[in-house]
Design a protein around this motif. Structure first.
Motif, PDB file in Angstrom:
ATOM      1  N   ILE A 206       0.862  -1.189   0.000  1.00 44.29           N
ATOM      2  CA  ILE A 206       0.000   0.000   0.000  1.00 44.29           C
ATOM      3  C   ILE A 206       0.894   1.233   0.000  1.00 44.29           C
ATOM      4  N   GLU A 207       0.400   2.334  -0.558  1.00 40.72           N
ATOM      5  CA  GLU A 207       1.219   3.542  -0.678  1.00 40.72           C
ATOM      6  C   GLU A 207       1.426   4.257   0.661  1.00 40.72           C
ATOM      7  N   LEU A 208       0.600   3.963   1.630  1.00 46.17           N
ATOM      8  CA  LEU A 208       0.714   4.615   2.933  1.00 46.17           C
ATOM      9  C   LEU A 208       1.938   4.094   3.692  1.00 46.17           C
ATOM     10  N   PRO A 209       2.510   4.926   4.563  1.00 45.59           N
ATOM     11  CA  PRO A 209       3.707   4.522   5.323  1.00 45.59           C
ATOM     12  C   PRO A 209       3.353   3.643   6.530  1.00 45.59           C
ATOM     13  N   LEU A 210       2.765   2.470   6.258  1.00 46.93           N
ATOM     14  CA  LEU A 210       2.348   1.593   7.348  1.00 46.93           C
ATOM     15  C   LEU A 210       3.557   1.112   8.143  1.00 46.93           C
ATOM     16  N   ASP A 211       3.414   1.079   9.442  1.00 46.26           N
ATOM     17  CA  ASP A 211       4.492   0.597  10.319  1.00 46.26           C
ATOM     18  C   ASP A 211       4.226  -0.882  10.621  1.00 46.26           C
ATOM     19  N   ARG A 212       4.708  -1.745   9.743  1.00 50.88           N
ATOM     20  CA  ARG A 212       4.456  -3.181   9.906  1.00 50.88           C
ATOM     21  C   ARG A 212       5.242  -3.767  11.075  1.00 50.88           C
ATOM     22  N   GLU A 213       6.370  -3.155  11.408  1.00 49.11           N
ATOM     23  CA  GLU A 213       7.139  -3.612  12.578  1.00 49.11           C
ATOM     24  C   GLU A 213       6.324  -3.405  13.855  1.00 49.11           C
ATOM     25  N   MET A 214       5.563  -2.326  13.890  1.00 43.62           N
ATOM     26  CA  MET A 214       4.752  -2.033  15.076  1.00 43.62           C
ATOM     27  C   MET A 214       3.677  -3.095  15.274  1.00 43.62           C
ATOM     28  N   THR A 215       2.944  -3.433  14.207  1.00 47.60           N
ATOM     29  CA  THR A 215       1.903  -4.457  14.355  1.00 47.60           C
ATOM     30  C   THR A 215       2.520  -5.828  14.607  1.00 47.60           C
ATOM     31  N   THR A 216       3.705  -6.064  14.064  1.00 46.10           N
ATOM     32  CA  THR A 216       4.407  -7.335  14.308  1.00 46.10           C
ATOM     33  C   THR A 216       4.697  -7.497  15.796  1.00 46.10           C
ATOM     34  N   LYS A 217       5.192  -6.433  16.397  1.00 46.40           N
ATOM     35  CA  LYS A 217       5.487  -6.464  17.835  1.00 46.40           C
ATOM     36  C   LYS A 217       4.208  -6.562  18.653  1.00 46.40           C
ATOM     37  N   GLU A 218       3.198  -5.785  18.267  1.00 46.17           N
ATOM     38  CA  GLU A 218       1.959  -5.745  19.042  1.00 46.17           C
ATOM     39  C   GLU A 218       1.221  -7.093  18.997  1.00 46.17           C
ATOM     40  N   LEU A 219       1.336  -7.794  17.880  1.00 46.05           N
ATOM     41  CA  LEU A 219       0.649  -9.094  17.729  1.00 46.05           C
ATOM     42  C   LEU A 219       1.555 -10.272  18.082  1.00 46.05           C
ATOM     43  N   SER A 220       2.761  -9.984  18.568  1.00 40.58           N
ATOM     44  CA  SER A 220       3.718 -10.999  19.039  1.00 40.58           C
ATOM     45  C   SER A 220       4.144 -11.967  17.933  1.00 40.58           C
ATOM     46  N   PHE A 221       4.320 -11.437  16.738  1.00 38.99           N
ATOM     47  CA  PHE A 221       4.931 -12.225  15.672  1.00 38.99           C
ATOM     48  C   PHE A 221       6.445 -12.121  15.779  1.00 38.99           C
TER      49      PHE A 221
END
Length: 396
Positions: A206-221
């Motif tokens: 997606i063109e938006l600057p999504l912080d995938r590291e943040m959701t990775t940490k928050e969801l314990s991946f």
């Protein structure tokens, strides 16, 4: 009743028969998985607030509303209905009904594709952890049964014929070791699938600057699943890999069930279970049936059917999303539930296993000791083959 879908506008209509056929049992699957969808939605909303798509106040309202929804789901008071195309729709509709325009923002930066992927991935992780714990509990049950059996002798069998003497503890220990050896397979499978697909959207990023590291940490991946096309490519395959990891212990469960059906028969009567764990006959009052092992045997022997279906569906499509993959949800859930239930019931059976020592002792007949007689002659200097022939002639 008319369903308002996320993709519908004024004149978009779907024939009810087509809708019924394409949705199938998917709402039921989403009801099972809804808690994971809610959890991932909350993490996504938190990330959106970190990149200023949502204000802090908007995120708090969404988070509080999702917490309330999760509570309703846990209590069984929130159900995905025919008014919803799927669980994802149900969540967004709930947020919009409660929060108005704020609820309409939550889908920013994601697709139902990565929403389904992350929901299922979280479910698989939980299943692998829960089943690993159940296997460990089963091994503990075997340890207790082994200790209780002591040095009790029993016949060993090959070709379903008496072979050599062994002990109940050694027989039980073979299963204990077998189940214990499946644990690293489960651990390695969890390590492989522990990747966060959220943020891959429809498979192209997606063109938006999504912080995938943040959701990775928050969801314990453990890590981000970086390539967005690979996220979609892994759908169904990670499910297949997970269910394949359950096959070894299901095979051992089937083998144990087969042994028990033989050894609990009246002709053997080596072991028994409490009356409460057997069934009766509607016509033969003397019968006590070990149906639990017959169902276990059938469940174990048919388990590879889940693998066949998952493989056929995932191998039959190319890259990108195809709705074929929707069907992998029900197969995976059924396979996980079947494996979990089998382990729980098997643990119960092992914990309640009773030895009929009188029959075990009576079964220790002379032919079991022919190899010992051969080895005695070998120890006295006779060639093995000569000793074998001499002992065999004594049996005729």
């Amino acid at each position: 009743m008319t369903t308002t879908k996320l993709w519908q506008i004024d004149d978009d209509e779907l024939h009810p028969l087509v809708e019924h056929y394409t949705v199938g049992n998917d709402r039921s699957c989403d009801q099972t998985l809804l808690g994971y969808d809610i959890t991932a939605t909350k993490a996504h909303a938190h990330m959106l607030s970190s990149i200023s798509i949502l204000s802090r106040d908007e995120y708090k309202q969404i988070a509080d509303t999702l917490d309330a929804l999760y509570d309703k789901w846990q209590k069984g008071t929130f159900v995905v209905t025919s008014e919803d195309e799927d669980g994802h729709t149900a969540i967004e509709k709930y947020l919009t009904a409660k929060l108005g325009p704020i609820g309409k923002k939550v889908h920013t930066g994601r697709s139902r594709n990565d929403q389904a992927l992350v929901m299922m991935r979280l479910y698989l992780k939980d299943q692998l952890s829960a089943i690993s714990a159940e296997v460990t509990t089963l091994c503990d049950a075997y340890d207790q049964a082994i200790a209780a059996a002591g040095s009790q002798a029993m016949p060993g069998y090959t070709h379903t014929q008496k072979a050599m003497p062994t002990t109940v503890a050694l027989w039980l220990g073979s299963y204990r070791d077998a189940f214990a050896d499946t644990l690293p397979y489960l651990t390695n499978t969890l390590a492989l699938i522990d990747q966060n697909p959220l943020g891959s959207a429809a498979g192209f990023g997606i063109e938006l600057p999504l912080d995938r590291e943040m959701t990775t940490k928050e969801l314990s991946f453990a890590k981000v699943q970086d390539n967005p096309l690979y996220c979609g490519l892994s759908r169904g395959v990670f499910e297949l890999i997970t269910i394949q990891a359950f096959v070894p212990f299901m095979v051992f469960a089937g083998k144990f069930a087969e042994d028990m059906l033989l050894f609990t028969s009246q002709e053997f009567n080596f072991f028994s279970l409490p009356k409460s764990m057997t069934t009766g006959s509607s016509i033969m009052p003397h019968k006590r049936n070990y149906d639990v092992f017959e169902i276990m045997r059938a469940t174990a022997h048919s388990y590879s059917g889940h693998i066949t279906k998952l493989h056929a569906i995932t191998a039959g499509v190319g890259s990108g999303y195809h709705r074929d993959l929707q069907l992998t949800k029900a197969i995976t859930i059924e396979a996980c539930q079947s494996a979990q239930q089998t382990l729980e019931v098997l643990t119960l059976c092992v914990r309640n296993l009773m030895l009929n020592t009188k029959h075990l002792d009576a079964a220790m007949t002379d032919e079991l000791y022919t190899v010992a007689k051969i080895n005695k002659r070998v120890a006295e200097g006779m060639a093995f083959r000569d000793a074998y022939v001499e002992v065999k002639r004594t049996l005729q």
